[in-house]
Motif scaffolding. Structure first.
Motif, PDB file in Angstrom:
ATOM      1  N   SER A   1      30.894  33.129  22.294  1.00 11.89           N
ATOM      2  CA  SER A   1      31.200  31.964  23.134  1.00 11.89           C
ATOM      3  C   SER A   1      29.967  31.457  23.869  1.00 11.89           C
ATOM      4  N   GLY A   2      29.023  32.344  24.133  1.00 17.12           N
ATOM      5  CA  GLY A   2      27.818  31.959  24.856  1.00 17.12           C
ATOM      6  C   GLY A   2      28.027  31.767  26.342  1.00 17.12           C
ATOM      7  N   ASN A   3      29.114  32.301  26.873  1.00 16.47           N
ATOM      8  CA  ASN A   3      29.400  32.073  28.283  1.00 16.47           C
ATOM      9  C   ASN A   3      29.665  33.348  29.082  1.00 16.47           C
ATOM     10  N   SER A   4      29.326  34.497  28.565  1.00 21.82           N
ATOM     11  CA  SER A   4      29.554  35.754  29.280  1.00 21.82           C
ATOM     12  C   SER A   4      28.527  35.918  30.393  1.00 21.82           C
ATOM     13  N   ALA A   5      29.022  36.151  31.599  1.00 21.55           N
ATOM     14  CA  ALA A   5      28.142  36.254  32.771  1.00 21.55           C
ATOM     15  C   ALA A   5      27.136  37.392  32.633  1.00 21.55           C
ATOM     16  N   ASN A   6      27.549  38.517  32.053  1.00 18.21           N
ATOM     17  CA  ASN A   6      26.600  39.634  31.937  1.00 18.21           C
ATOM     18  C   ASN A   6      25.470  39.327  30.959  1.00 18.21           C
ATOM     19  N   ILE A   7      25.731  38.499  29.960  1.00 17.50           N
ATOM     20  CA  ILE A   7      24.688  38.099  29.011  1.00 17.50           C
ATOM     21  C   ILE A   7      23.751  37.087  29.680  1.00 17.50           C
ATOM     22  N   VAL A   8      24.319  36.118  30.370  1.00 12.81           N
ATOM     23  CA  VAL A   8      23.511  35.126  31.099  1.00 12.81           C
ATOM     24  C   VAL A   8      22.589  35.832  32.092  1.00 12.81           C
ATOM     25  N   ASN A   9      23.127  36.762  32.865  1.00 15.90           N
ATOM     26  CA  ASN A   9      22.320  37.485  33.857  1.00 15.90           C
ATOM     27  C   ASN A   9      21.228  38.324  33.212  1.00 15.90           C
ATOM     28  N   ALA A  10      21.516  38.886  32.052  1.00 10.57           N
ATOM     29  CA  ALA A  10      20.506  39.679  31.334  1.00 10.57           C
ATOM     30  C   ALA A  10      19.344  38.789  30.889  1.00 10.57           C
ATOM     31  N   ILE A  11      19.657  37.596  30.403  1.00  9.91           N
ATOM     32  CA  ILE A  11      18.595  36.672  29.978  1.00  9.91           C
ATOM     33  C   ILE A  11      17.726  36.289  31.171  1.00  9.91           C
ATOM     34  N   LYS A  12      18.353  36.018  32.290  1.00  8.79           N
ATOM     35  CA  LYS A  12      17.594  35.678  33.501  1.00  8.79           C
ATOM     36  C   LYS A  12      16.702  36.842  33.932  1.00  8.79           C
ATOM     37  N   ALA A  13      17.202  38.071  33.825  1.00  8.53           N
ATOM     38  CA  ALA A  13      16.399  39.247  34.169  1.00  8.53           C
ATOM     39  C   ALA A  13      15.222  39.387  33.212  1.00  8.53           C
ATOM     40  N   MET A  14      15.453  39.098  31.934  1.00 13.55           N
ATOM     41  CA  MET A  14      14.381  39.200  30.943  1.00 13.55           C
ATOM     42  C   MET A  14      13.302  38.158  31.212  1.00 13.55           C
ATOM     43  N   LYS A  15      13.698  36.971  31.633  1.00  9.08           N
ATOM     44  CA  LYS A  15      12.719  35.931  31.977  1.00  9.08           C
ATOM     45  C   LYS A  15      11.834  36.399  33.137  1.00  9.08           C
ATOM     46  N   LYS A  16      12.427  37.058  34.128  1.00 11.46           N
ATOM     47  CA  LYS A  16      11.656  37.576  35.260  1.00 11.46           C
ATOM     48  C   LYS A  16      10.658  38.635  34.810  1.00 11.46           C
ATOM     49  N   ARG A  17      11.003  39.367  33.756  1.00 12.25           N
ATOM     50  CA  ARG A  17      10.116  40.400  33.218  1.00 12.25           C
ATOM     51  C   ARG A  17       9.104  39.808  32.231  1.00 12.25           C
ATOM     52  N   LYS A  18       9.168  38.483  32.026  1.00 11.41           N
ATOM     53  CA  LYS A  18       8.287  37.753  31.106  1.00 11.41           C
ATOM     54  C   LYS A  18       8.460  38.205  29.653  1.00 11.41           C
ATOM     55  N   GLY A  19       9.722  38.478  29.320  1.00 14.56           N
ATOM     56  CA  GLY A  19      10.061  38.856  27.959  1.00 14.56           C
ATOM     57  C   GLY A  19      10.489  37.647  27.143  1.00 14.56           C
ATOM     58  N   ILE A  20      10.804  37.886  25.890  1.00 11.91           N
ATOM     59  CA  ILE A  20      11.230  36.858  24.946  1.00 11.91           C
ATOM     60  C   ILE A  20      12.717  37.073  24.681  1.00 11.91           C
ATOM     61  N   THR A  21      13.487  36.003  24.691  1.00 11.98           N
ATOM     62  CA  THR A  21      14.916  36.120  24.418  1.00 11.98           C
ATOM     63  C   THR A  21      15.284  35.327  23.174  1.00 11.98           C
ATOM     64  N   ILE A  22      16.000  36.011  22.281  1.00 13.29           N
ATOM     65  CA  ILE A  22      16.573  35.390  21.085  1.00 13.29           C
ATOM     66  C   ILE A  22      18.080  35.444  21.263  1.00 13.29           C
ATOM     67  N   THR A  23      18.741  34.287  21.242  1.00 10.61           N
ATOM     68  CA  THR A  23      20.185  34.274  21.411  1.00 10.61           C
ATOM     69  C   THR A  23      20.892  33.984  20.093  1.00 10.61           C
ATOM     70  N   PHE A  24      22.076  34.550  19.977  1.00 14.92           N
ATOM     71  CA  PHE A  24      22.975  34.301  18.856  1.00 14.92           C
ATOM     72  C   PHE A  24      24.304  33.873  19.456  1.00 14.92           C
ATOM     73  N   THR A  25      24.660  32.603  19.292  1.00 11.06           N
ATOM     74  CA  THR A  25      25.906  32.090  19.852  1.00 11.06           C
ATOM     75  C   THR A  25      26.647  31.247  18.826  1.00 11.06           C
ATOM     76  N   GLY A  26      27.828  30.782  19.251  1.00  8.68           N
ATOM     77  CA  GLY A  26      28.648  29.878  18.462  1.00  8.68           C
ATOM     78  C   GLY A  26      29.452  29.023  19.419  1.00  8.68           C
ATOM     79  N   PHE A  27      30.630  28.615  18.956  1.00  6.30           N
ATOM     80  CA  PHE A  27      31.568  27.841  19.759  1.00  6.30           C
ATOM     81  C   PHE A  27      30.947  26.531  20.234  1.00  6.30           C
ATOM     82  N   LYS A  28      30.961  26.251  21.498  1.00  8.84           N
ATOM     83  CA  LYS A  28      30.505  24.950  22.006  1.00  8.84           C
ATOM     84  C   LYS A  28      28.973  24.878  22.032  1.00  8.84           C
TER      85      LYS A  28
END
Length: 189
Positions: A120-147
């Motif tokens: 769905s791309g809307n799970s709060a724990n996934i969103v928060n993890a991406i934000k944490a990874m950005k703070k660590r200056k990491g790279i995020t690859i997402t796999f989503t569907g739906f909207k």
């Protein structure tokens, strides 16, 4: 009658997109999509970077499977985020929305990779993890569907988007793409 599912699966996979962090399409070409992902993971391997896979439900199953395959077959430093003790401790102490982000705050380093899988791309724990990874200056690859305007897709550096609102097809395509990438990495070793 049952061939309709296969036709739909192939049609949707053909229309799966790789987008950048600005939500601009990089490609719908499957070969370019796979080649791009292989290059990202080859660099991570060469630079001795960690790769973290996360997801919920069926996506968690894909994440756990890919953690194993990328570690064993891809010879990449893949880390599991699914220890039951860690998940229940962090869930209890910080809330379910922080189960992955708190781990990343402790473990992730610059240029490590987070693979965030969320149909769905809307799970709060996934969103928060991406934000944490950005703070660590990491790279995020997402796999989503739906909207197409889902929250997770808006945050990744590289975003694989499956344009359908059916869990089975979205999860099958996510699994197939990741399996293809790790199989190619194994062949390149």
């Amino acid at each position: 009658m049952y061939m309709e599912y296969q036709k739909k699966l192939i049609e949707v996979m053909t229309n799966t997109e790789l987008l950048n962090h600005k939500d601009s399409i990089i490609t719908k070409d499957y070969e370019i999509l796979i080649g791009t992902l292989i290059s990202i993971f080859q660099k991570a391997k060469a630079d001795n970077k960690q790769v973290f896979f996360i997801g919920n439900g069926g996506s968690a199953g894909i994440a756990e499977h890919m953690t194993t395959d990328f570690m064993k077959n891809g010879e990449i430093h893949a880390r599991s985020m699914f220890s039951s003790t860690v998940l229940t401790c962090f869930g209890n102490d910080y809330g379910y929305e922080e189960i992955f982000s708190k781990q990343l705050e402790l473990l992730a380093e610059k240029e490590d990779i987070l693979v965030a899988i969320s149909s769905s791309g809307n799970s709060a724990n996934i969103v928060n993890a991406i934000k944490a990874m950005k703070k660590r200056k990491g790279i995020t690859i997402t796999f989503t569907g739906f909207k197409s305007d889902n929250n997770v897709k808006q945050l990744g550096d590289y975003n694989i988007y499956v344009p359908i609102e059916e869990y089975g097809i979205v999860e099958t395509i996510h699994q197939a793409i990741l399996q293809h990438v790790v199989d190619e990495l194994k062949n390149l070793s």
